[in-house]
Scaffold this active site. Sequence first.
Site, PDB file in Angstrom:
ATOM      1  N   VAL A  11       2.488 137.649 -77.032  1.00  0.00           N
ATOM      2  CA  VAL A  11       2.700 136.673 -78.097  1.00  0.00           C
ATOM      3  C   VAL A  11       1.713 136.997 -79.204  1.00  0.00           C
ATOM      4  O   VAL A  11       0.709 137.673 -78.979  1.00  0.00           O
ATOM      5  CB  VAL A  11       2.505 135.213 -77.618  1.00  0.00           C
ATOM      6  CG1 VAL A  11       3.616 134.810 -76.659  1.00  0.00           C
ATOM      7  CG2 VAL A  11       1.139 135.030 -76.975  1.00  0.00           C
ATOM      8  N   SER A  12       1.995 136.508 -80.405  1.00  0.00           N
ATOM      9  CA  SER A  12       1.185 136.902 -81.559  1.00  0.00           C
ATOM     10  C   SER A  12      -0.090 136.097 -81.724  1.00  0.00           C
ATOM     11  O   SER A  12      -1.089 136.599 -82.235  1.00  0.00           O
ATOM     12  CB  SER A  12       2.021 136.800 -82.844  1.00  0.00           C
ATOM     13  OG  SER A  12       3.119 137.683 -82.786  1.00  0.00           O
TER      14      SER A  12
END
Length: 202
Positions: free
Chosen positions: A15-16
């Site tokens: 995930v970012s």
Amino acid sequence: MQFWDMDRKIGYARVSTVGQTLDLQIKSLKAAGCERIFKEKASGADAQRVELRRMLKSLKGGDTVVVTRIDRLARSTFDLFGIVREITEKKAQFYSLAEPWADTGTSTGRLMLAVLGGLADVERDLIRNRTAEGRARAIEQGRHMGRPRQITEAQRREIVIRRKEGERLKSIADAFGISDSTVSRIASGKDSYVPRKLADMV
């Protein structure tokens, strides 16, 4: 879907941002039979992610790298092709749960890899052109170009490729606005530059 027959399934979840959760990806990867899952909270634009590098380094022949979606592995076609190529060069395979056609263990998947290679070449040419145009604009505006600038990871790979293809140091240096010695260090893997976004360069 051939990846189930391989020796090991290695999951990669990303995930970012710190505020996002990896739970759904991990659940899907475990359901797919992944024996080990590398988890990361980092931008997909960074091809030198720590866990990604660890995962690639751990691969053995017969392994299959599994992701829930292709964009979990990389954001750009150039980086995606480079990462998948690293996987296949280790005699391992790549598979995306959300995109069944992205299975390098099948003829369709191998065709996908060939198409990615072509798209990566196009993206590489665009990077080369934007870099050259940015340098030309800077020179036209009278900016000082003497100090070597930091460059992106994609540009470093481009320099390595162009050098391997036999292009002269000066030609590459002029294209990227850096010194011959910097090109030489990058091509030999001895550079110490920190990547930054291409937008900072043009």
